[in-house]
Design a protein around this motif. Structure first.
Motif, PDB file in Angstrom:
ATOM      1  N   GLU A  39     -13.732   8.910  -2.175  1.00  7.50           N
ATOM      2  CA  GLU A  39     -13.578   7.832  -1.135  1.00  7.50           C
ATOM      3  C   GLU A  39     -12.412   6.787  -1.692  1.00  7.50           C
ATOM      4  O   GLU A  39     -12.750   5.735  -1.677  1.00  7.50           O
ATOM      5  CB  GLU A  39     -14.750   7.140  -1.021  1.00  7.50           C
ATOM      6  CG  GLU A  39     -16.006   8.208  -0.948  1.00  7.50           C
ATOM      7  CD  GLU A  39     -17.127   7.477  -0.673  1.00  7.50           C
ATOM      8  OE1 GLU A  39     -17.786   6.462  -1.074  1.00  7.50           O
ATOM      9  OE2 GLU A  39     -18.197   8.481  -0.588  1.00  7.50           O
ATOM     10  N   PRO A  40     -11.255   7.138  -1.975  1.00  3.00           N
ATOM     11  CA  PRO A  40     -10.262   6.341  -2.644  1.00  3.00           C
ATOM     12  C   PRO A  40     -10.082   5.491  -1.361  1.00  3.00           C
ATOM     13  O   PRO A  40      -9.748   5.464  -0.384  1.00  3.00           O
ATOM     14  CB  PRO A  40      -9.137   7.245  -2.895  1.00  3.00           C
ATOM     15  CG  PRO A  40      -9.329   8.496  -1.899  1.00  3.00           C
ATOM     16  CD  PRO A  40     -10.751   8.576  -2.018  1.00  3.00           C
ATOM     17  N   LYS A  41      -9.583   4.085  -1.872  1.00  2.00           N
ATOM     18  CA  LYS A  41      -9.333   2.872  -1.039  1.00  2.00           C
ATOM     19  C   LYS A  41      -8.065   2.370  -1.893  1.00  2.00           C
ATOM     20  O   LYS A  41      -8.172   2.067  -3.073  1.00  2.00           O
ATOM     21  CB  LYS A  41     -10.283   1.987  -0.882  1.00  2.00           C
ATOM     22  CG  LYS A  41     -11.458   2.519  -0.250  1.00  2.00           C
ATOM     23  CD  LYS A  41     -11.366   2.654   1.344  1.00  2.00           C
ATOM     24  CE  LYS A  41     -12.576   3.035   2.050  1.00  2.00           C
ATOM     25  NZ  LYS A  41     -13.361   4.378   1.288  1.00  2.00           N
ATOM     26  N   LEU A  42      -7.021   2.125  -1.042  1.00  2.00           N
ATOM     27  CA  LEU A  42      -5.856   1.132  -1.696  1.00  2.00           C
ATOM     28  C   LEU A  42      -6.335  -0.269  -1.634  1.00  2.00           C
ATOM     29  O   LEU A  42      -6.723  -0.763  -0.383  1.00  2.00           O
ATOM     30  CB  LEU A  42      -4.856   1.500  -1.071  1.00  2.00           C
ATOM     31  CG  LEU A  42      -4.178   2.855  -1.104  1.00  2.00           C
ATOM     32  CD1 LEU A  42      -2.785   3.110  -0.344  1.00  2.00           C
ATOM     33  CD2 LEU A  42      -4.069   3.456  -2.443  1.00  2.00           C
ATOM     34  N   THR A  43      -6.251  -1.082  -2.653  1.00  2.00           N
ATOM     35  CA  THR A  43      -6.809  -2.292  -2.691  1.00  2.00           C
ATOM     36  C   THR A  43      -6.048  -3.411  -3.471  1.00  2.00           C
ATOM     37  O   THR A  43      -5.677  -3.024  -4.374  1.00  2.00           O
ATOM     38  CB  THR A  43      -8.393  -2.334  -3.378  1.00  2.00           C
ATOM     39  OG1 THR A  43      -9.134  -1.373  -2.983  1.00  2.00           O
ATOM     40  CG2 THR A  43      -9.022  -3.772  -3.266  1.00  2.00           C
ATOM     41  N   VAL A 310      -8.955 -10.287  -0.472  1.00  2.00           N
ATOM     42  CA  VAL A 310      -8.720  -9.062  -1.180  1.00  2.00           C
ATOM     43  C   VAL A 310      -8.467  -8.192   0.239  1.00  2.00           C
ATOM     44  O   VAL A 310      -8.938  -8.338   1.200  1.00  2.00           O
ATOM     45  CB  VAL A 310      -9.907  -8.520  -1.630  1.00  2.00           C
ATOM     46  CG1 VAL A 310      -9.818  -7.059  -2.058  1.00  2.00           C
ATOM     47  CG2 VAL A 310     -10.173  -9.503  -3.014  1.00  2.00           C
ATOM     48  N   MET A 311      -7.326  -7.311   0.002  1.00  2.00           N
ATOM     49  CA  MET A 311      -6.934  -6.463   1.128  1.00  2.00           C
ATOM     50  C   MET A 311      -7.154  -5.037   0.950  1.00  2.00           C
ATOM     51  O   MET A 311      -6.855  -4.708  -0.016  1.00  2.00           O
ATOM     52  CB  MET A 311      -5.496  -6.912   1.410  1.00  2.00           C
ATOM     53  CG  MET A 311      -5.228  -8.317   1.772  1.00  2.00           C
ATOM     54  SD  MET A 311      -5.744  -8.895   3.061  1.00  2.00           S
ATOM     55  CE  MET A 311      -4.752  -8.348   4.486  1.00  2.00           C
ATOM     56  N   VAL A 312      -7.501  -4.213   1.715  1.00  2.00           N
ATOM     57  CA  VAL A 312      -7.965  -2.813   1.854  1.00  2.00           C
ATOM     58  C   VAL A 312      -7.297  -1.895   2.740  1.00  2.00           C
ATOM     59  O   VAL A 312      -7.242  -2.209   4.029  1.00  2.00           O
ATOM     60  CB  VAL A 312      -9.342  -2.517   1.584  1.00  2.00           C
ATOM     61  CG1 VAL A 312      -9.733  -1.063   1.564  1.00  2.00           C
ATOM     62  CG2 VAL A 312     -10.252  -3.452   0.343  1.00  2.00           C
ATOM     63  N   LEU A 313      -6.960  -0.712   2.399  1.00  2.00           N
ATOM     64  CA  LEU A 313      -6.408   0.110   3.431  1.00  2.00           C
ATOM     65  C   LEU A 313      -7.148   1.640   3.040  1.00  2.00           C
ATOM     66  O   LEU A 313      -7.157   1.965   1.893  1.00  2.00           O
ATOM     67  CB  LEU A 313      -4.932   0.409   3.152  1.00  2.00           C
ATOM     68  CG  LEU A 313      -4.539   1.460   4.354  1.00  2.00           C
ATOM     69  CD1 LEU A 313      -4.572   1.158   5.551  1.00  2.00           C
ATOM     70  CD2 LEU A 313      -3.031   1.917   4.117  1.00  2.00           C
ATOM     71  N   ASP A 314      -7.833   1.912   4.099  1.00  2.00           N
ATOM     72  CA  ASP A 314      -8.495   3.589   3.921  1.00  2.00           C
ATOM     73  C   ASP A 314      -7.301   4.430   3.862  1.00  2.00           C
ATOM     74  O   ASP A 314      -6.717   4.787   5.047  1.00  2.00           O
ATOM     75  CB  ASP A 314      -9.477   4.009   4.612  1.00  2.00           C
ATOM     76  CG  ASP A 314     -10.364   5.240   4.478  1.00  2.00           C
ATOM     77  OD1 ASP A 314      -9.779   5.939   3.696  1.00  2.00           O
ATOM     78  OD2 ASP A 314     -11.378   5.331   4.897  1.00  2.00           O
ATOM     79  N   PRO A 315      -6.822   5.283   2.857  1.00  2.00           N
ATOM     80  CA  PRO A 315      -5.758   6.216   3.349  1.00  2.00           C
ATOM     81  C   PRO A 315      -5.948   7.461   4.226  1.00  2.00           C
ATOM     82  O   PRO A 315      -5.117   8.362   4.486  1.00  2.00           O
ATOM     83  CB  PRO A 315      -5.289   6.644   1.974  1.00  2.00           C
ATOM     84  CG  PRO A 315      -6.378   6.345   1.019  1.00  2.00           C
ATOM     85  CD  PRO A 315      -7.358   5.299   1.791  1.00  2.00           C
ATOM     86  N   ASN A 316      -7.469   7.605   4.386  1.00  2.00           N
ATOM     87  CA  ASN A 316      -7.651   8.841   5.311  1.00  2.00           C
ATOM     88  C   ASN A 316      -7.613   8.797   6.508  1.00  2.00           C
ATOM     89  O   ASN A 316      -8.475   8.582   7.451  1.00  2.00           O
ATOM     90  CB  ASN A 316      -9.250   9.297   4.869  1.00  2.00           C
ATOM     91  CG  ASN A 316      -9.699  10.638   5.219  1.00  2.00           C
ATOM     92  OD1 ASN A 316      -8.825  11.396   5.366  1.00  2.00           O
ATOM     93  ND2 ASN A 316     -10.914  10.669   5.425  1.00  2.00           N
TER      94      ASN A 316
END
Length: 336
Positions: A39-43, A310-316
């Motif tokens: 469940e990787p998230k770019l954070t 805090v900023m997040v992107l789900d790469p999926n």
């Protein structure tokens, strides 16, 4: 050992390759291998984040003298199950990677030292150090505490590098810290411990690689270590960042395990994703193996100041491609 239901250590077949011998810059890549989605998230974390090194998903796992700190540097990381960091770099160009090492033993808990659960070990260094020298210097300020989940202990070792090309591989074996510090330590996989990997590599001559050079072809950590060394000697001087990133990703792909490969019974799992970084220009690349495109993020396009979100992107997301810096979204509360 602390048992937790929410986290797990990095996989059995990850590989890190550092390219600090070209004249254009410092570039690094890694693979992340695991039997299921992490469940990787770019954070993106701004400066001034308040951390509690003894928590996992809101659960207190280090009860005796947990470490607490406020981050000095902003960082862009890839998280694992939203409770720890396994890869990333900070605004000063310090980059790090957590990989599996079965031989890891952090030693008996010493409550006189602030404890950091293993999933936040890398984040602690990215928060508080600007260079490899600084990171190595603060290792003894805390004690890494083992956690376990989903039947696997977080037995990890770290590889770190900075914008000067300096590098270090950090392991805890038999309860003792071992640091291999120097720009020559460019490759890291998994078991056996690093000194044994170096001894195995010393018996091979990849200084003048050719098409007739014998090369191991399995997916175990020893073979991947040697293949990365061999192909690293073949890399041409890059004319651009595009060529440099293509080169380090080519090595990461060469040592990857095919998606869905039935190696689980041997403790070797398929490659979930690959990352690469340009340490000078603070550009971070991410390639999910089930997506067709490489994406990248530019740290300097974010607000890095204390108090920024805090900023997040789900790469999926199969539709993601190219520079995705503008696609990050605010998240509250932060994952850790």
């Amino acid at each position: 050992m602390v048992t937790v239901a929410l986290t797990a250590g990095p996989a059995h077949s990850c590989t890190r390759y550092l390219w600090n011998t070209n004249s254009r810059g410092v570039y690094v890549s890694r693979t992340m291998d695991w039997p299921e989605s992490t469940e990787p998230k770019l954070t993106l974390f701004p400066r001034g984040m308040t951390r509690h090194g003894g928590e996992v998903g809101g659960h207190l796992v280090v009860k005796d003298n947990p470490a607490k700190w406020t981050s000095q540097h902003a960082s862009l990381v890839t998280t694992v199950y939203s409770i720890g960091t396994v890869d990333g770099l900070n605004e000063k160009g310090l980059c790090g990677h957590a990989l599996y090492l079965k031989a890891t033993n952090f030693g008996e808990r010493d409550p006189s030292k602030p404890g950091v659960q293993a999933g936040l070990w890398l984040q602690y260094l990215l928060d508080n150090a600007a260079t490899v020298n600084e990171a190595v210097a603060i290792l003894d300020d805390i004690q890494v505490v083992m956690v376990e989940a989903r039947g696997r202990a977080a037995t990890i070792h770290l590889a770190i590098e900075d914008v000067t090309g300096d590098s270090a591989v950090i392991e805890y074996v038999n309860g003792e810290k071992v640091v291999y510090h120097g720009e020559q330590y460019r490759i890291m996989t998994n078991d056996p411990p690093y000194n044994e990997q170096l001894e195995l590599l010393s018996k091979l001559d990849f200084s003048r690689p050719s098409r007739d050079t014998p090369l191991p072809g399995n997916v175990n950590p020893r073979d991947r270590f040697q293949r990365a060394a061999y192909y690293g000697e073949l890399l041409p001087e890059p004319k651009s960042e595009r060529e440099a990133i293509a080169s380090v990703l080519a090595i990461a792909r060469n040592v990857s395990v095919p998606f869905g490969a039935p190696y689980g019974e041997f403790g070797i799992y398929n490659t979930e994703y690959r990352t690469a970084a340009n340490l000078k220009d603070l550009r971070y690349f991410f390639e999910l193996t089930t997506n067709p495109s490489v994406i990248w993020v530019e740290i300097e396009k974010f607000d890095l100041n204390e108090g920024a979100p805090v900023m997040v992107l789900d790469p999926n997301d199969i539709g993601l491609a190219g520079d995705v810096s503008a696609k990050f979204e605010k998240v509250t509360p932060p994952p850790f």
